[in-house]
Write a protein that holds these residues in place. Sequence first.
Motif, mmCIF file in Angstrom:
data_model
loop_
_atom_site.group_PDB
_atom_site.id
_atom_site.type_symbol
_atom_site.label_atom_id
_atom_site.label_comp_id
_atom_site.label_asym_id
_atom_site.label_seq_id
_atom_site.Cartn_x
_atom_site.Cartn_y
_atom_site.Cartn_z
ATOM 1 N N LEU A 1 -11.274 -183.079 26.225
ATOM 2 C CA LEU A 1 -10.631 -181.605 26.583
ATOM 3 C C LEU A 1 -9.694 -181.889 27.899
ATOM 4 C CD1 LEU A 1 -10.989 -178.422 26.145
ATOM 5 C CD2 LEU A 1 -12.527 -178.414 27.916
ATOM 6 N N GLY A 2 -10.323 -182.495 28.653
ATOM 7 C CA GLY A 2 -9.492 -182.852 29.793
ATOM 8 C C GLY A 2 -8.122 -183.561 29.586
ATOM 9 N N TYR A 3 -8.272 -184.477 28.526
ATOM 10 C CA TYR A 3 -7.226 -185.310 27.959
ATOM 11 C C TYR A 3 -6.011 -184.459 27.252
ATOM 12 C CZ TYR A 3 -4.817 -189.792 26.581
ATOM 13 O OH TYR A 3 -4.043 -190.614 26.391
ATOM 14 N N THR A 4 -6.408 -183.608 26.301
ATOM 15 C CA THR A 4 -5.775 -183.046 25.509
ATOM 16 C C THR A 4 -5.849 -181.590 25.732
ATOM 17 O OG1 THR A 4 -7.689 -182.183 23.946
ATOM 18 C CG2 THR A 4 -6.605 -184.473 23.402
ATOM 19 N N GLY A 5 -6.541 -180.893 26.631
ATOM 20 C CA GLY A 5 -6.282 -179.639 27.043
ATOM 21 C C GLY A 5 -6.622 -178.823 25.924
ATOM 22 N N ASN A 6 -7.332 -179.024 24.654
ATOM 23 C CA ASN A 6 -7.464 -178.458 23.688
ATOM 24 C C ASN A 6 -8.945 -178.515 23.194
ATOM 25 O OD1 ASN A 6 -7.829 -177.590 20.851
ATOM 26 N ND2 ASN A 6 -5.577 -177.619 20.838
ATOM 27 N N PHE A 7 -9.675 -177.502 22.882
ATOM 28 C CA PHE A 7 -11.305 -177.401 22.425
ATOM 29 C C PHE A 7 -11.220 -178.054 21.325
ATOM 30 C CE2 PHE A 7 -14.671 -175.507 20.579
ATOM 31 C CZ PHE A 7 -15.694 -175.865 21.459
ATOM 32 N N TRP A 8 -10.149 -177.881 20.398
ATOM 33 C CA TRP A 8 -10.572 -178.086 19.042
ATOM 34 C C TRP A 8 -10.347 -179.562 18.895
ATOM 35 C CZ3 TRP A 8 -12.573 -174.323 16.891
ATOM 36 C CH2 TRP A 8 -12.223 -172.623 17.417
ATOM 37 N N TRP A 9 -9.433 -180.231 19.615
ATOM 38 C CA TRP A 9 -9.273 -181.584 19.454
ATOM 39 C C TRP A 9 -10.721 -182.160 20.108
ATOM 40 C CZ3 TRP A 9 -6.360 -184.281 16.314
ATOM 41 C CH2 TRP A 9 -5.189 -183.926 16.073
ATOM 42 N N ASP B 1 -23.737 -185.293 39.349
ATOM 43 C CA ASP B 1 -23.816 -183.750 39.151
ATOM 44 C C ASP B 1 -23.321 -183.415 37.746
ATOM 45 O OD1 ASP B 1 -24.935 -182.444 41.159
ATOM 46 O OD2 ASP B 1 -23.134 -182.164 42.236
ATOM 47 N N GLY B 2 -23.367 -182.117 37.200
ATOM 48 C CA GLY B 2 -23.137 -181.828 36.110
ATOM 49 C C GLY B 2 -21.328 -181.474 36.310
ATOM 50 N N VAL B 3 -20.749 -181.439 35.085
ATOM 51 C CA VAL B 3 -19.427 -181.183 35.318
ATOM 52 C C VAL B 3 -19.428 -179.639 34.357
ATOM 53 C CG1 VAL B 3 -18.298 -183.352 35.566
ATOM 54 C CG2 VAL B 3 -19.077 -182.506 33.535
ATOM 55 N N PRO B 4 -18.044 -179.088 34.667
ATOM 56 C CA PRO B 4 -17.904 -177.773 34.029
ATOM 57 C C PRO B 4 -17.335 -178.007 32.380
ATOM 58 C CG PRO B 4 -16.385 -177.899 35.820
ATOM 59 C CD PRO B 4 -17.306 -179.120 35.789
ATOM 60 N N PHE B 5 -17.747 -177.033 31.681
ATOM 61 C CA PHE B 5 -17.250 -176.859 30.344
ATOM 62 C C PHE B 5 -16.752 -175.741 29.987
ATOM 63 C CE2 PHE B 5 -16.547 -179.812 26.400
ATOM 64 C CZ PHE B 5 -16.036 -178.845 25.686
ATOM 65 N N ASP B 6 -15.772 -175.050 30.008
ATOM 66 C CA ASP B 6 -15.475 -173.716 29.816
ATOM 67 C C ASP B 6 -15.710 -173.342 28.435
ATOM 68 O OD1 ASP B 6 -15.335 -172.711 32.569
ATOM 69 O OD2 ASP B 6 -13.137 -173.142 32.652
ATOM 70 N N THR B 7 -16.298 -172.403 27.899
ATOM 71 C CA THR B 7 -16.132 -171.632 26.950
ATOM 72 C C THR B 7 -14.529 -171.643 26.366
ATOM 73 O OG1 THR B 7 -17.970 -170.653 27.234
ATOM 74 C CG2 THR B 7 -17.064 -169.904 25.378
ATOM 75 N N PRO B 8 -14.171 -172.112 25.279
ATOM 76 C CA PRO B 8 -12.735 -171.544 24.830
ATOM 77 C C PRO B 8 -12.400 -170.297 24.763
ATOM 78 C CG PRO B 8 -14.130 -172.562 23.149
ATOM 79 C CD PRO B 8 -14.901 -172.794 24.129
ATOM 80 N N ALA B 9 -11.162 -169.860 25.348
ATOM 81 C CA ALA B 9 -10.772 -168.759 25.506
ATOM 82 C C ALA B 9 -11.007 -167.673 24.341
ATOM 83 C CB ALA B 9 -9.203 -168.419 25.959
ATOM 84 N N ALA B 10 -10.786 -168.342 23.139
ATOM 85 C CA ALA B 10 -10.695 -167.634 21.945
ATOM 86 C C ALA B 10 -11.982 -166.948 21.616
ATOM 87 C CB ALA B 10 -10.187 -168.251 20.767
ATOM 88 N N LEU B 11 -13.026 -167.763 22.157
ATOM 89 C CA LEU B 11 -14.375 -167.444 21.560
ATOM 90 C C LEU B 11 -15.134 -166.827 22.874
ATOM 91 C CD1 LEU B 11 -15.130 -171.033 19.714
ATOM 92 C CD2 LEU B 11 -14.453 -168.528 18.796
#
Lengths: 291, 415
Positions: A56-64, A118-128
Amino acid sequence: MDLQLISLQLFSGIALGAILIMLALGLSIIFGILGVVNFAHGSFFMVGAYAGVFFLGYTGNFWWALLLAPLVVGVLGLGVERLLIRPLYGRPVDDPILLTFGLSYVLVEGVRILFGTDGVPFDTPAALRGVTNIGIGYFPTYRLFVIGVVAVVLVALWLVLEKTKVGLIVRAGARDPQIMRVLGVDIQKLWLVVFGIGIGLAALGGVLAAPMRTVNPEMGNFVLSEAFVVTVIGGMGSLLGSVVAGLLVGIVVNMTSLVAPEMATIAMFAFMALVLLVRPHGLFGKPGFGT
Amino acid sequence: MTQTTKQGLSRRSLIKGTASVAALGVLGAPRIARADEGPIKIGFPVPITGPFGAEAKDQVKSAELAVKQFNAAGGLNGRLAELLVRDDKLNPGEAATRTLELIEKDKAHFIVGALSSAVQLSVNEVTRARGVIYISISQSDTINEAKDFSRFTFHEALNPQMTAGAVARHAFKKGQKVAYLAADYAYGHEMLAAFKRTAAPIGVETVGEVLHPFGAPDYSAFMPRLMSMKADILCICNFGRDQANSIKQAVDFGLKGPSKIVVPVLLHNQRLASSPDVFEGVVGGANYYWGIEDHNASAKTFNDAFRAAYNGAIPTDYGTYGYTAVRSLLMAVKEAGGTDTDKVITALEGLKYDVAKGPQSYRKCDHQSVQSVFVIESKKKSEMKTDADLFKVLATEAGDPATLRSCEQLGHKPS
């Protein structure tokens, strides 16, 4: 207590069960065909979530991230089978248990070194994001999406197993690997692939769970025991059992927390005990299967 | 697996855990005289490995800074201090062994540390039996109650009544409806009780209480019921990852709109492990937030020293406990003119210190550090000026013994 609350509770039980199914399927498929009880399964779930964070960090896209993480972790699973599990075939069943148990510690510690304790954040994709009205009330859109993805994976898995030649070999291999060898099927290759698929499913579960829970090195611990409960209830090695038991456990946990929230975790184990009393091999298990 | 140790261990299993210590014939053994020369040794057991590793490492950094400052200022007439850091692995048995080793083998004069309530109890058992001063930096205050207390026991961290009380006084308004979601172990129960103690006189109505198992990764099972309570305030009493997970899922279920989310302690590292969007508007208590430096000179001095020592990093809430505890101890040592336990106890009891967050002092009867509590709110992403600009301070409640449970309530004789 009104009907709307009960149906909403029932529905969130199904959503909870969906993640459990992803884990239990892999656990069950690996046990059913390879005879290996994979104690590192929860850790691969966690590694999948971290792989999701990375992509997600690398591509910036949840689907990838959703696509790449299970693939890459699945390939890691191939390596684990080839290098670590394979030398142990034919040895007592505790050997792979000890190995995978140790491996789970290595994976957790490795992730701690790479990503921190520590944990790292993982945002819910905006569309969902947000909630959707499902008729009985509002439900998180993302959880609906998870149910959908799991349903699609299940259908795809069923089609592969029932309608393709590979599926035929897998099913036959689970029944009698000896005969398969005699027939000239490369059973080692089959086991390799099955292990990879099982791990890939765990990783997919991890990525799917990441936006609902925070991603941390210990996220696989509790989920592993839940997945074991599901496989035991469903019957070790039975795929249909994993699916049915996953949904049942999700619903039992949720309905219990409606009346007695403190008992939610215990309810799962009590349910397992109850099933085992009536059906010692689980709902869909066969006596002596996989041993 | 290490997580289970944070779960409220029963007193019985705790005693079993320290049985190895007892077997050595140590409990109840006579106090041995420690050298009143050579370096001043402070044992520092904290959970460096495990889920609270980040907090523990912050505590070590801050404590080391306090020691460095003491030494740079010439120590105690040239006698320097030394911090002996040990990993308690968040395990009461491990903590007891390490503490005993620190006292017996390393000849530590004092013990400061512990993060979990079970570990704190176990360290306290050992230090109490050996007659060594122990300053706890765990948020639970069970060791301040008469049955576990000894004159060697000090408590630097905030206790549940202080944080939950301050948050409730600020966030609860008369006539509001409050629903509670609390972790089903010591921490959750203590916070829940503290909130309800404070809430009753304010005149808020409790519309429901849901207990969840410690370490639960999924809270969806509790959400429909919490939604049906239609509360003005959703008060979530849990710690660490449970906090981040439960807030995140409450937000997913759309609870944040209709209800305001309030927590007893708003954790710096959990906010970082989650996103600003999730925590936006959540209100909670804190022992420290670096951002108070605009109005607080001691915070400014502390932050600057910390930044200079650690490449511009800022101190966190839990980290600061390590600093304030070690600083207060070393100030008392200076005051006492040595490491003699009785003299240092007297000095600590009479000490007024202001090293990071305003005036603090240890209450005589239970040795709880009376200090200010900050009520903070998580900022919107657009309001954050830097990555470290996490919270805004809504209120500062100055230290006041009246906000604590009284000495009598804790089982102490009136003093």
